[in-house]
Enzyme design. Structure first.
Site, PDB file in Angstrom:
ATOM      1  N   HIS A   1      -0.651   6.959   8.197  1.00  0.00           N
ATOM      2  CA  HIS A   1       0.463   5.272   8.980  1.00  0.00           C
ATOM      3  C   HIS A   1       1.960   6.113   8.539  1.00  0.00           C
ATOM      4  O   HIS A   1       3.106   5.088   9.243  1.00  0.00           O
ATOM      5  CB  HIS A   1      -0.032   4.074   8.168  1.00  0.00           C
ATOM      6  CG  HIS A   1       0.497   2.630   8.857  1.00  0.00           C
ATOM      7  ND1 HIS A   1       0.241   2.072   8.899  1.00  0.00           N
ATOM      8  CD2 HIS A   1       1.711   2.715   7.869  1.00  0.00           C
ATOM      9  CE1 HIS A   1       1.232   0.964   9.791  1.00  0.00           C
ATOM     10  NE2 HIS A   1       1.727   1.219   9.210  1.00  0.00           N
ATOM     11  N   GLU A   2       2.371   5.821   7.024  1.00  0.00           N
ATOM     12  CA  GLU A   2       3.264   6.202   7.005  1.00  0.00           C
ATOM     13  C   GLU A   2       4.254   7.076   7.658  1.00  0.00           C
ATOM     14  O   GLU A   2       5.546   7.012   7.932  1.00  0.00           O
ATOM     15  CB  GLU A   2       3.809   6.202   5.612  1.00  0.00           C
ATOM     16  CG  GLU A   2       2.933   4.753   4.542  1.00  0.00           C
ATOM     17  CD  GLU A   2       3.605   3.782   5.140  1.00  0.00           C
ATOM     18  OE1 GLU A   2       4.337   3.508   5.152  1.00  0.00           O
ATOM     19  OE2 GLU A   2       2.239   3.057   5.425  1.00  0.00           O
TER      20      GLU A   2
ATOM     21  N   GLU B   1       5.146  -1.990  13.883  1.00  0.00           N
ATOM     22  CA  GLU B   1       3.917  -1.911  12.651  1.00  0.00           C
ATOM     23  C   GLU B   1       2.736  -1.512  13.516  1.00  0.00           C
ATOM     24  O   GLU B   1       1.754  -1.024  12.712  1.00  0.00           O
ATOM     25  CB  GLU B   1       3.544  -3.172  11.696  1.00  0.00           C
ATOM     26  CG  GLU B   1       4.690  -2.831  10.435  1.00  0.00           C
ATOM     27  CD  GLU B   1       5.074  -2.287   9.541  1.00  0.00           C
ATOM     28  OE1 GLU B   1       3.749  -1.662   9.482  1.00  0.00           O
ATOM     29  OE2 GLU B   1       5.188  -1.523   8.599  1.00  0.00           O
TER      30      GLU B   1
ATOM     31  N   GLY C   1       0.798  -1.089   0.247  1.00  0.00           N
ATOM     32  CA  GLY C   1       0.158  -0.017  -0.281  1.00  0.00           C
ATOM     33  C   GLY C   1       1.100   1.217  -0.287  1.00  0.00           C
ATOM     34  O   GLY C   1       0.731   1.829  -0.972  1.00  0.00           O
ATOM     35  N   ALA C   2       2.030   1.436   0.864  1.00  0.00           N
ATOM     36  CA  ALA C   2       2.296   2.253   1.035  1.00  0.00           C
ATOM     37  C   ALA C   2       3.869   1.680   1.544  1.00  0.00           C
ATOM     38  O   ALA C   2       4.010   0.963   3.180  1.00  0.00           O
ATOM     39  CB  ALA C   2       2.463   3.201   1.770  1.00  0.00           C
ATOM     40  N   MET C   3       5.289   2.612   1.595  1.00  0.00           N
ATOM     41  CA  MET C   3       6.486   1.907   2.354  1.00  0.00           C
ATOM     42  C   MET C   3       7.286   3.517   2.910  1.00  0.00           C
ATOM     43  O   MET C   3       7.454   4.573   2.005  1.00  0.00           O
ATOM     44  CB  MET C   3       7.431   1.725   1.699  1.00  0.00           C
ATOM     45  CG  MET C   3       8.884   0.739   1.884  1.00  0.00           C
ATOM     46  SD  MET C   3       7.978  -0.144   3.291  1.00  0.00           S
ATOM     47  CE  MET C   3       9.987   0.391   4.476  1.00  0.00           C
ATOM     48  N   GLU C   4       7.798   3.086   4.187  1.00  0.00           N
ATOM     49  CA  GLU C   4       7.989   4.431   4.702  1.00  0.00           C
ATOM     50  C   GLU C   4       8.970   5.206   5.238  1.00  0.00           C
ATOM     51  O   GLU C   4      10.091   5.163   6.163  1.00  0.00           O
ATOM     52  CB  GLU C   4       7.197   4.094   6.763  1.00  0.00           C
ATOM     53  CG  GLU C   4       8.512   2.575   7.360  1.00  0.00           C
ATOM     54  CD  GLU C   4       7.949   1.921   7.039  1.00  0.00           C
ATOM     55  OE1 GLU C   4       8.380   0.643   7.816  1.00  0.00           O
ATOM     56  OE2 GLU C   4       6.803   1.125   6.300  1.00  0.00           O
ATOM     57  N   ASN C   5       9.955   4.517   4.000  1.00  0.00           N
ATOM     58  CA  ASN C   5      11.374   4.928   3.748  1.00  0.00           C
ATOM     59  C   ASN C   5      11.937   6.615   3.903  1.00  0.00           C
ATOM     60  O   ASN C   5      10.410   7.563   3.997  1.00  0.00           O
ATOM     61  CB  ASN C   5      11.773   5.115   1.915  1.00  0.00           C
ATOM     62  CG  ASN C   5      10.767   3.632   0.781  1.00  0.00           C
ATOM     63  OD1 ASN C   5      11.656   2.812   1.580  1.00  0.00           O
ATOM     64  ND2 ASN C   5      10.405   4.491   0.352  1.00  0.00           N
TER      65      ASN C   5
ATOM     66  N   HIS D   1       5.475   6.620  10.760  1.00  0.00           N
ATOM     67  CA  HIS D   1       7.026   5.810  10.826  1.00  0.00           C
ATOM     68  C   HIS D   1       7.952   6.552  11.216  1.00  0.00           C
ATOM     69  O   HIS D   1       8.853   5.985  11.446  1.00  0.00           O
ATOM     70  CB  HIS D   1       6.968   4.641   9.726  1.00  0.00           C
ATOM     71  CG  HIS D   1       6.309   3.358  10.234  1.00  0.00           C
ATOM     72  ND1 HIS D   1       6.387   2.390  10.946  1.00  0.00           N
ATOM     73  CD2 HIS D   1       5.296   2.544   9.150  1.00  0.00           C
ATOM     74  CE1 HIS D   1       5.598   1.423  10.992  1.00  0.00           C
ATOM     75  NE2 HIS D   1       5.130   1.100   9.919  1.00  0.00           N
TER      76      HIS D   1
END
Length: 946
Positions: A388-389, A411, A352-356, A392
């Site tokens: 959410h991201e 998470e 869905g997404a990634m918290e880079n 993080h």
């Protein structure tokens, strides 16, 4: 919500809430949705694969002719050698990397997209060793002058030992360097490499995403590293505890934009990163545009396809990012540590997404909003995923888990506070309540299986990449409170879950918060973390006896938990009490006459509640006579508890069904959604049997008042309800009314769809209603309706609209169309790889398509597994989704045969899902045998007589 800070998603043990210097106690057991994050390992140039001959730049800057060769792999390596283990030894510690990458956005002579790179890593020796192991996967290396795959240099006064032997160990994904001498403890060294990799379309590591804009095909070079794919982009110490600083340079064509974690300076290089883990790295080259704003000196940018930016699809995300960031700074009591927050929407992205850190990547549907195309639920998803991201950035990025067995430290908390962040962005939505439906109920279903797992696993049990991938499920996304001392203490470092308990205990001590006698945060929380599952608390309102059992759909006994119980007594809110043992007598839990008790008020605890029959009968009376006296969240929970207690044989199935009778008077979304979710199990078990017809008749009778209600308040379907939850319930009303055969509904949806078919440029269907209207019309129609939907799907330029059509196309009742659609899922030109598994699950959810999808998956498993990657997180969803209707001995036999036939191929991240499906099918068989007759009798009795 109740008094204090009672959180729907949490079983309260010790969470921390900030405000005016006060710290309040809450007990936390967060429960969260599963993200479909994928780490695909499709075909790419492997060591031993085809030769690739691009120009290569050495670390010194000169261009050399590459001598790409197949590294020698020892064929008789002892099984217990360090390079045959999956974990890095504790001998070396990276300090910083210098990495230059050049992705080619056009194919080479071998018809491949590639990237070339050179890098060096500076590391310190912390234990004497004559061996260097560094992760590498699917990279080809240029040999150095000494005929080895890397060059080793000493940065101190002691010369570096020479390399004796170097090779790739593909199974454990290591570049192995055996040395002729020992590395000296305390000394620093530099390891240089030059390499080539394929910029594949496998959605993992450094990969390519392709899209068409104004008739021109364009390529994006982008990344997805979590959990173990940074090693596909460059050789690195690819474990979360191996934090380092990264200096990134990206070579790219003119007129393209390069992005990475740090702020860019010049055309190709970026500021060094903070000390961080490899899985948080990101680098992207694209032909994108952006919009930006500044919030408290933080530059916020939204990147997307040029047309999407020009059409204003990034505005919503831009407007909400600043307030959410500011909220989290206050909530964490810690300033956002970076100068920028870039967010980018990618056409191909399996998560869905990634918290880079500093460069968050999203699916287009998770970031871009178009008011003409996006529904109410699309908007909510964007707000919650952004929250959410961003959560993080502190919890996960600043403070990071030491190893993947504690994934929930990252998470779980982010998946709870996403609701708080989204609530800050959209305070009128009352979104925090939805955590019960979105997360608690969802994880209950998994955590009630004997094949569930504890939150925290042993490190030694989680070694292989596919084992790591398996942890990204609903169980691991849970149980995390937070406090600022924890963040400050472990900033830029790594932690284990016990560090969190230490800091929560400090908060308890400093505030004088009371815990049960003799208990500490450790003793309370460890029971929740180290045991799988959750309890069912049974209250006898005649004797005051309370007991707890491990709740399983196939009941058995296990350990016990320390459970907080907050309750209502005939409408009056009572104080919280603790259940510290398996049983206790609590006189305050007794009632007489028509009085009643309702426990787990506002679902502030992670457990189910059962009652004596007398209290259940009283609660049913309350529901039927004045249901508003029970909080709306608890009306939803009563229904969910009753149905699941019935499945586990705590109460009769007919008692659970009786909780739905009052729904003719219910207008709130949460109870309706809870009931429909639970009745869906009955449809799965009986939609191929004679019971289906009378179930349909019963539900048609129940839904009719709700359907008419929304017709009235919307001016005969011409307006949109004002409330966020009402908009959701309007969708439910139409979906169920049409599927159960209410003629007015079917005429309505077919009319809208026909009108659109006549004038494709003008869609008359409101975005909120499109998914259900498309599905209803395609289900009622034939080939013409399906082909029109497929044409519109192919023509869709907005991913959110394409997703609505993609799910609706699976609703057709024509088997030949469903078979054709299944074939399309393995053609990336028709269905993007990121969407293939979910499309198969959509088809399997259709009773007509279920057996077709199962046969298709079994027949093509080897191909699907190879093409879509053994580490893909979507495999668990695929296996569970295709088998969820299984309820016969024949299907169980087929499932076990599928497991046996593919044991050598493997199931990757779906390994546990196969076991869960077998367990679930076994339970379904028993349930149907025990309940079919009583269910048929009940529905027959309750169906209104004409």
């Amino acid at each position: 919500m109740g008094g204090g800070f009672y959180i729907s998603k949490f079983v309260g043990v010790v969470g921390i809430v900030f405000g005016a210097g006060a710290v309040a106690t809450v007990i936390a057991l967060a429960v969260v949705y599963s993200q479909e994050v994928a780490k695909n390992e499709a075909l790419s140039p492997t060591n031993g694969g085809s030769t690739i001959k691009p120009p290569v730049t050495t670390p010194g800057g000169s261009t050399v002719k590459p001598q790409i060769t197949t590294p020698v792999i020892p064929t008789t390596a002892p099984s217990n050698e360090p390079w045959d283990k999956y974990r890095l030894p504790d001998t070396l510690k990276p300090d910083h990397y210098n990495l230059t990458l050049w992705p080619r956005l056009t194919v080479n002579a071998q018809d491949l997209y590639i990237f070339t790179g050179n890098s060096y890593v500076v590391f310190q020796c912390v234990k004497e060793t004559d061996l260097i192991l560094i992760h590498s996967n699917k990279l080809n290396y240029t040999k150095w002058g000494d005929d080895h795959l890397a060059k080793l240099s000493a940065l101190g006064s002691t010369p570096a030992p020479t390399i004796k032997k170097s090779w790739i160990q593909p199974t454990t994904q290591f570049l192995v360097l055996e040395l002729n001498g020992k590395l000296a403890v305390g000394e620093s060294y530099q390891l240089d490499t030059v390499f080539v990799g394929e910029l594949a379309d496998d959605l993992g590591g450094f990969y390519r995403s392709v899209y068409t804009e104004e008739g021109e095909e364009k390529v994006v070079a982008t990344t997805q590293m979590q959990p173990t794919d940074a090693r596909k982009a460059f050789p690195c110490f690819d474990e979360p505890a191996m934090k380092a600083i990264f200096h990134i340079t990206l070579l790219h064509p003119p007129m393209t934009v390069a992005l990475s974690n740090g702020m860019e300076h010049g055309q190709t290089s970026f500021d060094k990163t903070k000390k961080m883990s490899t899985y948080l790295l990101a680098f992207i080259v694209s032909d994108y545009d952006y919009i930006n704003s500044t919030n408290d000196n933080v530059l916020i940018r939204i990147y997307a396809r040029k047309k999407a930016i020009a059409d204003g699809q990034g505005e919503y995300a831009l407007n909400k990012t600043g307030p959410i960031l500011k909220f989290f700074e206050k909530y964490y009591n810690a300033t956002y540590p970076l100068p920028k927050s870039d967010q980018i929407a990618l056409p191909d992205f399996n998560a869905g997404a990634m918290e880079n850190w500093g460069l968050i990547t999203y699916r287009e549907t998770a970031l871009l909003y178009d008011p003409k195309m996006s529904s109410n639920s699309n908007k909510e998803r964007i707000a919650t995923i952004i929250a959410h991201e961003l959560a993080h950035m502190w919890f996960g990025n600043l403070v990071t888990l030491r190893w993947w067995n504690d994934l929930w430290l990252n998470e779980g908390f982010a998946s709870y506070v996403e609701y708080l962040g989204a609530n800050e962005a959209e305070p009128d939505w009352n979104i925090k309540d939805l955590i019960v439906l979105g997360d608690v109920h969802r994880v209950f279903a998994v955590d009630a299986l004997a094949s569930s797992h504890p939150l925290s696993s042993r490190e030694e049990d989680i070694q292989k990449p596919e084992q790591i991938s398996e942890l990204f499920d609903a169980i691991s996304y849970s149980k995390v409170p937070i406090m600022y001392t924890y963040l400050n203490t472990f900033a830029y470092d790594n932690t284990v879950y016990t560090d969190l308990w230490d800091h929560l205990q400090m908060a308890v001590n400093s505030t004088g918060t009371s815990l049960p006698t003799g208990q500490t945060v450790h003793s309370i929380m460890n029971r929740w973390v180290l045991q799988m599952g959750f309890p069912v608390v049974t209250i006898n309102t005649t004797t005051g006896l309370i007991n707890q059992q491990h709740f399983l759909l196939d009941p058995s006994t296990a350990g016990s938990w320390i459970v907080p119980i907050r309750w209502m007594n005939t409408g009056l809110v009572q104080q919280q009490i603790w259940l510290e043992d398996k049983t206790a007598i609590k006189p305050e839990m007794t009632v007489t006459g028509n009085n009643w008790i309702l426990a787990n008020l506002n679902v502030s605890g992670y457990y189910r509640v059962n009652y004596d029959n007398t209290n259940w009968e009283r609660l049913l009376v309350v529901l039927s006579s004045h249901h508003e006296s029970i909080p709306v969240i608890n009306r939803a929970q009563l229904v969910d508890d009753a149905f699941n207690l019935a499945r586990a044989k705590y109460i009769n199935t007919t008692l659970a069904l009786r909780t739905t009778k009052y729904l003719r008077s219910e207008r709130e979304y949460m109870p309706w959604e809870s009931a429909l979710d639970n009745l869906d199990f009955f449809y799965l078990m009986f939609d191929r049997s004679e019971i289906y017809g009378i179930m349909q008749t019963y539900l048609k009778y129940q839904i009719e008042p709700l359907f008419k209600h929304f017709g009235n308040i919307t001016g005969n379907w011409t307006n949109v309800p004002t409330g966020h939850m009402d908009q959701y319930n309007q969708v439910n009303a139409i979906r169920v009314a049409c599927s159960t055969g209410i003629e007015e509904c079917q005429t309505l949806t077919k009319g809208w769809y026909s009108q659109w078919m006549k004038d494709p440029a003008n869609n008359p269907i409101h975005p909120n209603l499109r998914t259900t209207v498309y599905c209803s019309a395609i289900a009622a129609g034939g080939a013409a309706e399906w082909e029109f939907g497929w044409d519109q799907f192919q023509a869709a330029t907005i991913a959110i609209e394409a997703d609505k059509l993609r799910s609706a196309l699976a609703c057709t009742k024509q088997p030949w169309l469903l078979n054709k659609y299944l074939e399309y899922t393995l053609d990336a030109n028709k269905i993007r790889k990121q969407d293939a598994t979910s499309t198969i699950v959509y088809i399997a959810s259709n009773v007509v398509g279920q057996s077709l999808a199962w046969d298709f998956m079994r027949d093509r498993w080897n191909y699907i597994f190879t093409q879509y990657g053994g580490g893909s997180f979507s495999f668990s969803n695929l296996i569970n989704g295709v088998t969820k209707r299984f309820s016969t001995e024949f299907e169980l036999k087929q499932l076990k045969q599928f497991q046996a036939d593919n044991s050598e191929v493997g199931f990757g991240s779906g390994t546990l899902a196969v076991s869960q499906s077998i367990e679930r099918t076994t339970a379904n068989i028993k349930w149907v045998a025990e309940n079919k007759d009583s269910v048929q009798t009940w529905f027959t009795t309750e169906v209104p007589k004409e």
